[in-house]
Design a protein around this motif. Structure first.
Motif, PDB file in Angstrom:
ATOM      1  N   ASP A  32       0.887  -1.172   0.000  1.00  0.00           N
ATOM      2  CA  ASP A  32       0.000   0.000   0.000  1.00  0.00           C
ATOM      3  C   ASP A  32       0.923   1.220   0.000  1.00  0.00           C
ATOM      4  O   ASP A  32       1.298   1.732   1.049  1.00  0.00           O
ATOM      5  N   SER A  33       1.299   1.669  -1.210  1.00  0.00           N
ATOM      6  CA  SER A  33       2.307   2.738  -1.274  1.00  0.00           C
ATOM      7  C   SER A  33       1.751   4.066  -0.760  1.00  0.00           C
ATOM      8  O   SER A  33       2.504   4.896  -0.241  1.00  0.00           O
ATOM      9  N   GLY A  34       0.424   4.272  -0.863  1.00  0.00           N
ATOM     10  CA  GLY A  34      -0.175   5.501  -0.353  1.00  0.00           C
ATOM     11  C   GLY A  34       0.086   5.648   1.142  1.00  0.00           C
ATOM     12  O   GLY A  34       0.264   6.761   1.647  1.00  0.00           O
ATOM     13  N   TYR A  37       3.286   7.496   1.820  1.00  0.00           N
ATOM     14  CA  TYR A  37       3.184   8.948   1.670  1.00  0.00           C
ATOM     15  C   TYR A  37       2.379   9.555   2.817  1.00  0.00           C
ATOM     16  O   TYR A  37       2.692  10.637   3.321  1.00  0.00           O
ATOM     17  N   ARG A  38       1.348   8.842   3.242  1.00  0.00           N
ATOM     18  CA  ARG A  38       0.555   9.312   4.385  1.00  0.00           C
ATOM     19  C   ARG A  38       1.424   9.348   5.641  1.00  0.00           C
ATOM     20  O   ARG A  38       1.319  10.274   6.455  1.00  0.00           O
ATOM     21  N   LEU A  39       2.289   8.328   5.800  1.00  0.00           N
ATOM     22  CA  LEU A  39       3.173   8.294   6.974  1.00  0.00           C
ATOM     23  C   LEU A  39       4.129   9.474   6.982  1.00  0.00           C
ATOM     24  O   LEU A  39       4.337  10.105   8.021  1.00  0.00           O
ATOM     25  N   ALA A  93      -0.374  13.986   2.599  1.00  0.00           N
ATOM     26  CA  ALA A  93       0.364  13.014   1.775  1.00  0.00           C
ATOM     27  C   ALA A  93       0.476  13.523   0.343  1.00  0.00           C
ATOM     28  O   ALA A  93       1.553  13.498  -0.263  1.00  0.00           O
ATOM     29  N   SER A  94      -0.631  14.005  -0.191  1.00  0.00           N
ATOM     30  CA  SER A  94      -0.633  14.420  -1.584  1.00  0.00           C
ATOM     31  C   SER A  94       0.275  15.639  -1.806  1.00  0.00           C
ATOM     32  O   SER A  94       0.876  15.789  -2.866  1.00  0.00           O
ATOM     33  N   ARG A  95       0.424  16.459  -0.767  1.00  0.00           N
ATOM     34  CA  ARG A  95       1.327  17.624  -0.908  1.00  0.00           C
ATOM     35  C   ARG A  95       2.797  17.195  -0.890  1.00  0.00           C
ATOM     36  O   ARG A  95       3.566  17.576  -1.771  1.00  0.00           O
ATOM     37  N   VAL A 102      11.435  13.433  -2.009  1.00  0.00           N
ATOM     38  CA  VAL A 102      10.722  12.527  -1.093  1.00  0.00           C
ATOM     39  C   VAL A 102      10.389  11.227  -1.834  1.00  0.00           C
ATOM     40  O   VAL A 102      10.594  10.121  -1.327  1.00  0.00           O
ATOM     41  N   ARG A 103       9.917  11.356  -3.078  1.00  0.00           N
ATOM     42  CA  ARG A 103       9.568  10.164  -3.866  1.00  0.00           C
ATOM     43  C   ARG A 103      10.797   9.273  -4.057  1.00  0.00           C
ATOM     44  O   ARG A 103      10.719   8.057  -3.947  1.00  0.00           O
ATOM     45  N   ASP A 104      11.946   9.900  -4.349  1.00  0.00           N
ATOM     46  CA  ASP A 104      13.181   9.127  -4.552  1.00  0.00           C
ATOM     47  C   ASP A 104      13.543   8.325  -3.307  1.00  0.00           C
ATOM     48  O   ASP A 104      13.970   7.177  -3.397  1.00  0.00           O
ATOM     49  N   GLY A 123      -1.067   1.963  -5.927  1.00  0.00           N
ATOM     50  CA  GLY A 123      -0.771   3.381  -5.708  1.00  0.00           C
ATOM     51  C   GLY A 123      -1.131   4.253  -6.895  1.00  0.00           C
ATOM     52  O   GLY A 123      -2.216   4.137  -7.467  1.00  0.00           O
ATOM     53  N   ARG A 124      -0.205   5.175  -7.232  1.00  0.00           N
ATOM     54  CA  ARG A 124      -0.441   6.097  -8.347  1.00  0.00           C
ATOM     55  C   ARG A 124       0.557   5.864  -9.488  1.00  0.00           C
ATOM     56  O   ARG A 124       0.250   6.101 -10.643  1.00  0.00           O
ATOM     57  N   ASP A 125       1.782   5.443  -9.099  1.00  0.00           N
ATOM     58  CA  ASP A 125       2.869   5.342 -10.078  1.00  0.00           C
ATOM     59  C   ASP A 125       3.531   3.975 -10.043  1.00  0.00           C
ATOM     60  O   ASP A 125       4.695   3.835 -10.390  1.00  0.00           O
ATOM     61  N   MET A 126       2.793   2.954  -9.595  1.00  0.00           N
ATOM     62  CA  MET A 126       3.390   1.622  -9.468  1.00  0.00           C
ATOM     63  C   MET A 126       3.804   1.077 -10.835  1.00  0.00           C
ATOM     64  O   MET A 126       4.897   0.551 -11.003  1.00  0.00           O
ATOM     65  N   GLU A 173      -9.871  18.162  -5.897  1.00  0.00           N
ATOM     66  CA  GLU A 173      -8.603  18.867  -5.645  1.00  0.00           C
ATOM     67  C   GLU A 173      -7.426  17.881  -5.670  1.00  0.00           C
ATOM     68  O   GLU A 173      -6.384  18.131  -6.261  1.00  0.00           O
ATOM     69  N   ARG A 174      -7.638  16.720  -5.027  1.00  0.00           N
ATOM     70  CA  ARG A 174      -6.563  15.726  -4.959  1.00  0.00           C
ATOM     71  C   ARG A 174      -6.289  15.133  -6.356  1.00  0.00           C
ATOM     72  O   ARG A 174      -5.149  14.953  -6.755  1.00  0.00           O
ATOM     73  N   ASP A 175      -7.347  14.858  -7.131  1.00  0.00           N
ATOM     74  CA  ASP A 175      -7.177  14.357  -8.507  1.00  0.00           C
ATOM     75  C   ASP A 175      -6.335  15.335  -9.312  1.00  0.00           C
ATOM     76  O   ASP A 175      -5.435  14.948 -10.048  1.00  0.00           O
ATOM     77  N   ARG A 177      -4.239  17.675  -8.241  1.00  0.00           N
ATOM     78  CA  ARG A 177      -2.844  17.738  -7.795  1.00  0.00           C
ATOM     79  C   ARG A 177      -2.077  16.476  -8.250  1.00  0.00           C
ATOM     80  O   ARG A 177      -0.952  16.547  -8.706  1.00  0.00           O
ATOM     81  N   ASP A 178      -2.721  15.307  -8.135  1.00  0.00           N
ATOM     82  CA  ASP A 178      -2.032  14.057  -8.471  1.00  0.00           C
ATOM     83  C   ASP A 178      -1.810  13.886  -9.983  1.00  0.00           C
ATOM     84  O   ASP A 178      -0.821  13.300 -10.406  1.00  0.00           O
ATOM     85  N   THR A 179      -2.747  14.389 -10.788  1.00  0.00           N
ATOM     86  CA  THR A 179      -2.590  14.169 -12.236  1.00  0.00           C
ATOM     87  C   THR A 179      -1.757  15.263 -12.903  1.00  0.00           C
ATOM     88  O   THR A 179      -1.170  15.039 -13.951  1.00  0.00           O
ATOM     89  N   GLU A 180      -1.710  16.435 -12.263  1.00  0.00           N
ATOM     90  CA  GLU A 180      -1.007  17.547 -12.927  1.00  0.00           C
ATOM     91  C   GLU A 180       0.406  17.768 -12.416  1.00  0.00           C
ATOM     92  O   GLU A 180       1.114  18.622 -12.934  1.00  0.00           O
ATOM     93  N   ARG A 181       0.820  17.013 -11.378  1.00  0.00           N
ATOM     94  CA  ARG A 181       2.160  17.269 -10.850  1.00  0.00           C
ATOM     95  C   ARG A 181       3.220  16.846 -11.867  1.00  0.00           C
ATOM     96  O   ARG A 181       2.988  15.944 -12.690  1.00  0.00           O
ATOM     97  N   ALA A 182       4.393  17.495 -11.759  1.00  0.00           N
ATOM     98  CA  ALA A 182       5.444  17.262 -12.753  1.00  0.00           C
ATOM     99  C   ALA A 182       6.068  15.874 -12.592  1.00  0.00           C
ATOM    100  O   ALA A 182       6.451  15.237 -13.568  1.00  0.00           O
TER     101      ALA A 182
HETATM  102  O1  C5P Z   1      -3.769   6.064  -2.061  1.00  0.00           O
HETATM  103  P1  C5P Z   1      -3.852   7.074  -0.974  1.00  0.00           P
HETATM  104  O2  C5P Z   1      -5.081   7.917  -0.987  1.00  0.00           O
HETATM  105  O3  C5P Z   1      -3.600   6.455   0.376  1.00  0.00           O
HETATM  106  O4  C5P Z   1      -2.607   8.066  -1.226  1.00  0.00           O
HETATM  107  C1  C5P Z   1      -2.464   9.285  -0.550  1.00  0.00           C
HETATM  108  C2  C5P Z   1      -1.701  10.264  -1.433  1.00  0.00           C
HETATM  109  O5  C5P Z   1      -0.351   9.809  -1.596  1.00  0.00           O
HETATM  110  C3  C5P Z   1      -2.244  10.403  -2.848  1.00  0.00           C
HETATM  111  O6  C5P Z   1      -3.204  11.443  -2.967  1.00  0.00           O
HETATM  112  C4  C5P Z   1      -1.014  10.705  -3.689  1.00  0.00           C
HETATM  113  O7  C5P Z   1      -0.760  12.094  -3.751  1.00  0.00           O
HETATM  114  C5  C5P Z   1       0.117  10.082  -2.908  1.00  0.00           C
HETATM  115  N1  C5P Z   1       0.608   8.857  -3.542  1.00  0.00           N
HETATM  116  C6  C5P Z   1       1.520   8.982  -4.556  1.00  0.00           C
HETATM  117  N2  C5P Z   1       2.066   7.872  -5.138  1.00  0.00           N
HETATM  118  C7  C5P Z   1       1.680   6.657  -4.746  1.00  0.00           C
HETATM  119  C8  C5P Z   1       0.703   6.502  -3.729  1.00  0.00           C
HETATM  120  C9  C5P Z   1       0.167   7.631  -3.146  1.00  0.00           C
HETATM  121  O8  C5P Z   1       1.869  10.089  -4.938  1.00  0.00           O
HETATM  122  N3  C5P Z   1       2.236   5.584  -5.319  1.00  0.00           N
END
Ligand code: C5P
Length: 220
Positions: A32-34, A37-39, A93-95, A102-104, A123-126, A173-175, A177-182
Motif C-alpha cells: 500500500d504505497s499511499g 506517503y501518508r506516513l 500526503a498528496s502535498r 521525497v519520492r526518490d 498506488g499512483r505510479d506503481m 482537488e486531490r485528482d 494535484r495528483d494528475t497535474e504534478r510534474a
Molecule cells: O492512495 P492514498 O489515498 O492512500 O494516497 C495518498 C496520497 O499519496 C495520494 O493522494 C497521492 O498524492 C500520494 N501517492 C503517490 N504515489 C503513490 C501513492 C500515493 O503520490 N504511489
C-alpha cells in the motif's frame, strides 16, 4: 524473480480493498504505497516540519521508523493505522508526494517489498515509475461521484464527521494535484488494463482483476 502486478488509480477507486483481497487470494504480498506517503505527511506534521522544507522532509522519509505488521501501521512504535486514514493525512500526503526528493527516498523501500511468489503493488505510479517492468498493470478508476460516495460510507463507518459536498471538493482537488504534478503524475501505464468500477461491487472488481491476472500469468 517474484511476480509483480500493479494497480494504480485515483483516490476512492477502491484499489486498496481490491489489492489486499487479490493479494490474499493469491497468497502474495501487498504494498500500500499511499500509506508510505501518508506516513511521511503525518510524521512531518507531528515533527512540525514546514511543507516546503525539502531537506528536512527528505531526511524524514529516509530515516522514518515505519513498520507494517498484521494489517497495522506503526510510526515510532505508535499505532497510526487510523491516524493516517483521515482526509487531513491524505491531503498532507498528496502535498509531500509532489516533492521529487521525497519520492526518490521511498523508491528503494517500495522495490524491496517484492518477494516470492509475488507482489500486488497499489498506488499512483506503481506501473509507470516504481515497477515499470511489472508483468501485469491495471488502472482502476470510477466516477468522482461514486468515489466520493464510497469514501463517505467508509469515513462515516469509522465515525468521522464528513459531508458529500466537502468530499467531492477534496477528491477533485486531490485528482488535480495528483494528475497535474510534474513528477510521477497519476496516469495509466502503457499497456495497462483500464477497469472502470463505477456501478460494480467490490467482489465483482476482485474477480475481474483476478481473471485478468490469470489470463496474463496462466501459471498463477
Ligand atoms: O492512495 P492514498 O489515498 O492512500 O494516497 C495518498 C496520497 O499519496 C495520494 O493522494 C497521492 O498524492 C500520494 N501517492 C503517490 N504515489 C503513490 C501513492 C500515493 O503520490 N504511489
Amino acid at each position: 524473480m517474484p511476480h509483480v502486478v500493479t494497480i494504480d488509480g485515483p483516490s476512492g477507486s477502491g484499489k486498496g480493498t481490491v489489492a489486499s483481497r487479490v493479494a490474499a487470494r493469491l497468497g502474495w504480498r501487498n504494498l500500500d504505497s499511499g500509506a508510505l506517503y501518508r506516513l511521511v505527511g503525518l510524521a512531518a506534521e507531528r515533527a512540525g516540519i514546514a511543507p516546503d522544507d525539502v531537506p528536512a522532509l527528505q531526511r524524514l522519509a529516509r530515516n522514518m521508523d515505519a513498520v507494517f505488521r498484521d494489517g497495522h501501521v506503526f510510526l515510532d512504535n505508535i499505532d497510526v493505522t487510523d491516524a493516517i486514514r483521515t482526509e487531513q493525512a491524505g491531503n498532507a500526503a498528496s502535498r509531500i508526494a509532489a516533492i521529487p526528493q521525497v519520492r526518490d527516498e521511498l523508491l528503494a523501500w517500495q522495490r524491496g517489498y517484492a518477494r516470492e511468489p509475488g507482489l500486488i503493488a497499489e498506488g499512483r505510479d506503481m506501473g509507470t515509475v516504481v515497477f515499470p517492468d511489472a508483468e501485469v498493470k491495471i488502472f482502476l478508476t470510477a466516477s468522482p461521484r461514486e468515489r466520493a460516495e464510497r469514501r463517505y460510507k467508509q469515513l462515516k463507518e469509522k465515525g468521522f464527521n464528513v459531508t458529500m459536498e466537502s468530499l467531492l471538493g477534496e477528491i477533485a482537488e486531490r485528482d488535480k494535484r495528483d494528475t497535474e504534478r510534474a513528477v510521477a503524475p497519476l496516469k495509466p501505464a502503457v499497456g495497462a488494463f483500464i477497469l472502470d468500477s463505477s456501478g460494480m461491487d467490490v467482489d465483482e472488481v476482485v474477480e475481474r482483476v483476478l481473471a485478468h491476472v490469470r489470463e496474463r500469468l496462466p501459471a498463477v
